[in-house]
Design an enzyme around this catalytic site. Structure first.
Site, PDB file in Angstrom:
ATOM      1  N   TYR A 109      20.978  40.063  46.851  1.00  0.00           N
ATOM      2  CA  TYR A 109      19.258  40.736  47.334  1.00  0.00           C
ATOM      3  C   TYR A 109      19.287  42.678  48.610  1.00  0.00           C
ATOM      4  O   TYR A 109      18.862  43.152  48.752  1.00  0.00           O
ATOM      5  CB  TYR A 109      18.461  40.263  47.916  1.00  0.00           C
ATOM      6  CG  TYR A 109      18.113  38.789  47.244  1.00  0.00           C
ATOM      7  CD1 TYR A 109      18.171  38.996  45.967  1.00  0.00           C
ATOM      8  CD2 TYR A 109      17.133  38.417  47.156  1.00  0.00           C
ATOM      9  CE1 TYR A 109      18.641  38.258  44.605  1.00  0.00           C
ATOM     10  CE2 TYR A 109      16.834  36.733  46.784  1.00  0.00           C
ATOM     11  CZ  TYR A 109      17.348  37.105  44.875  1.00  0.00           C
ATOM     12  OH  TYR A 109      17.212  35.772  43.685  1.00  0.00           O
ATOM     13  N   LYS A 141      30.324  29.475  43.583  1.00  0.00           N
ATOM     14  CA  LYS A 141      30.047  29.765  42.036  1.00  0.00           C
ATOM     15  C   LYS A 141      31.738  30.305  42.181  1.00  0.00           C
ATOM     16  O   LYS A 141      32.076  31.767  41.927  1.00  0.00           O
ATOM     17  CB  LYS A 141      29.577  30.887  41.347  1.00  0.00           C
ATOM     18  CG  LYS A 141      30.161  31.147  40.092  1.00  0.00           C
ATOM     19  CD  LYS A 141      29.253  30.398  39.117  1.00  0.00           C
ATOM     20  CE  LYS A 141      29.805  30.501  37.365  1.00  0.00           C
ATOM     21  NZ  LYS A 141      29.522  28.755  36.798  1.00  0.00           N
ATOM     22  N   ASP A 194      25.734  25.924  38.447  1.00  0.00           N
ATOM     23  CA  ASP A 194      25.253  25.303  37.574  1.00  0.00           C
ATOM     24  C   ASP A 194      26.019  24.358  37.343  1.00  0.00           C
ATOM     25  O   ASP A 194      24.719  23.434  36.637  1.00  0.00           O
ATOM     26  CB  ASP A 194      25.933  26.134  36.321  1.00  0.00           C
ATOM     27  CG  ASP A 194      28.018  26.241  36.417  1.00  0.00           C
ATOM     28  OD1 ASP A 194      28.075  25.714  37.011  1.00  0.00           O
ATOM     29  OD2 ASP A 194      28.928  26.772  35.480  1.00  0.00           O
ATOM     30  N   ASP A 205      17.700  30.648  45.850  1.00  0.00           N
ATOM     31  CA  ASP A 205      16.402  31.429  45.611  1.00  0.00           C
ATOM     32  C   ASP A 205      16.168  30.482  44.378  1.00  0.00           C
ATOM     33  O   ASP A 205      15.056  29.940  44.652  1.00  0.00           O
ATOM     34  CB  ASP A 205      16.754  32.346  45.103  1.00  0.00           C
ATOM     35  CG  ASP A 205      14.877  33.207  44.931  1.00  0.00           C
ATOM     36  OD1 ASP A 205      14.165  32.588  44.591  1.00  0.00           O
ATOM     37  OD2 ASP A 205      15.109  34.139  44.468  1.00  0.00           O
ATOM     38  N   ASP A 228      13.678  26.420  44.471  1.00  0.00           N
ATOM     39  CA  ASP A 228      12.832  26.313  43.433  1.00  0.00           C
ATOM     40  C   ASP A 228      12.928  25.046  42.219  1.00  0.00           C
ATOM     41  O   ASP A 228      11.559  24.261  42.371  1.00  0.00           O
ATOM     42  CB  ASP A 228      12.459  27.494  42.490  1.00  0.00           C
ATOM     43  CG  ASP A 228      11.286  28.121  43.069  1.00  0.00           C
ATOM     44  OD1 ASP A 228      11.434  28.197  45.014  1.00  0.00           O
ATOM     45  OD2 ASP A 228      10.708  29.696  42.711  1.00  0.00           O
TER      46      ASP A 228
END
Ligand code: NAD
Length: 353
Positions: free
Chosen positions: A140, A186, A218, A242, A246
């Site tokens: 980001y 990852k 994942d 992020d 959620d």
């Protein structure tokens, strides 16, 4: 004297921050605390007055207080502004300027709301974990970034000190809880993730009592939904956090229930995770619990008054157990109360406890 900057922001922000302030003033009276609050503009409310979402004055105020309490920013009125003028850009800037490198989001289920989740109650019951998301680094913020007609590009980059400080905070948090930490990355595909993993393992040497588990992002997304009880503390980078935070939040119920804390070395900001909910703004329908629970996190993290945080959580639990529901957490047949009614009930519970 405890100094708190409040930023109602836009939409339901002003309604839920008003609820939080009512709770704060009840606690101030009950415990003889001296709390000074100072309100500032941010987001669309600031843009309409000053032509910018975040003024130096608001930023300075946030840098000179014990904690910031934010409602929500944004709304349709400001959606078509250029990217760099949007509320999201101002949110990223305030996090960066205050050095808020860690975002804490609890995923804890209130028993009274077991039926509000999309998961089966027996899978969910007893879930209680903390997601810690790195907030000021990674893709980001990485340069270069941009797009033209042929391509779009962003850069995922982490410096050693950025990973080290969030890892340390995550291990410290795990030490205060069940001593289990899951680091999500990852590393099988991204070099930046392998780098993350190497540093987390280095820091682990200082916390041998904590059981560390690496998990690919994942798989983690799947595991949070399959068996959320397996987690105690999760730490992950900005992009993965992020998404994972959620998912973790939503399994426990409504957006209106979820608080958050963003913490740096010198500053801290507390806010509900939901947005300004333009569809219900100004109607006294918003669920204020996420913002009230954000105040509880403020007492835990910035003010080191765990007993007061616990009082707030207990008052929320009691009100939910009494069957009181705002529209977002109601099942069919429940009678629905307003923002102010549920706030009054939580405040009354604080006073008697
Ligand atoms: P939202 O979170 O505002 O609303 C999504 C849905 O959840 C809506 O139906 C809303 O009514 C409901 N909801 C949210 N909070 C609630 C509450 N406390 N009580 C009851 N119902 C609640 O997300 P959105 O609609 O995608 O975004 C609306 C605006 O908010 C946009 O401008 C967006 O950019 C902004 N936003 C701001 C933040 C922030 O300030 N941190 C976060 C997310 C979105």
């Amino acid at each position: 004297m405890i100094k708190i900057v409040t930023i109602p922001g836009d939409g339901i922000g002003s309604e839920v921050v008003a609820s939080a302030l009512q709770v704060l003033s009840a606690l101030e009276e009950k415990h003889g605390l001296e709390i000074e609050t100072e309100e500032h503009l941010f987001g669309g409310a600031s843009y309409d007055v000053h032509g910018e979402m975040l003024t130096e004055e608001t930023l300075d105020a946030c840098k000179n207080c014990d904690a910031v309490l934010l409602g929500a920013v944004g709304g349709p009125k400001w959606e078509n502004l250029p990217h760099e003028k949007k509320p999201e850009a101002a949110l990223l800037r305030i996090r960066k300027e205050l050095g808020l490198f860690a975002n804490f989001r609890p995923a804890k289920v209130y028993d009274a709301l077991l039926n509000a989740s999309s998961l089966k109650p027996d899978i969910l019951s007893g879930t209680d974990f903390m997601v810690i998301r790195e907030l000021t680094g990674g893709i980001y913020f990485g340069q270069p970034r941009g797009y033209d007609r042929e391509r779009g590009w962003n850069t995922m980059v982490y410096e050693q000190h950025e990973v080290e400080r969030i890892a340390r905070l995550a291990f410290e948090t795990a030490m205060k809880r069940q001593k289990r930490l899951t680091s999500i990355d990852k590393a099988n595909v991204l070099e930046c993730s392998q780098f993350w993993r190497n540093i987390v393992h280095e820091v682990h040497k200082d916390f041998p009592e904590v059981e560390l588990n690496d998990m690919y992002v994942d798989n983690a997304a799947m595991q949070v939904v399959r068996d959320p009880k397996q987690f105690d503390v999760i730490v992950t980078k900005n992009l993965f956090g992020d998404i994972i935070s959620d998912i973790s939040g939503m399994i426990t119920g409504s957006l209106g229930m979820l608080p958050s804390a963003s913490i740096g070395s010198d500053h801290a900001l507390y806010e509900p995770i939901h947005g300004s909910a333009p569809d219900i703004a100004g109607q006294n329908k918003a669920n204020p619990i996420a913002t009230i629970a954000s105040v509880a996190m403020m007492f835990e993290h910035s003010l080191s008054m765990q007993h007061i945080a616990d009082e707030i959580y207990t008052a929320i639990e009691r009100v939910l157990e009494s069957g009181m529901r705002t529209a977002d957490i109601a099942n069919s047949g429940d009678s629905i109360v307003s923002t102010t009614e549920i706030t009054d009930a939580i405040t009354a519970n604080l006073e008697v406890s």
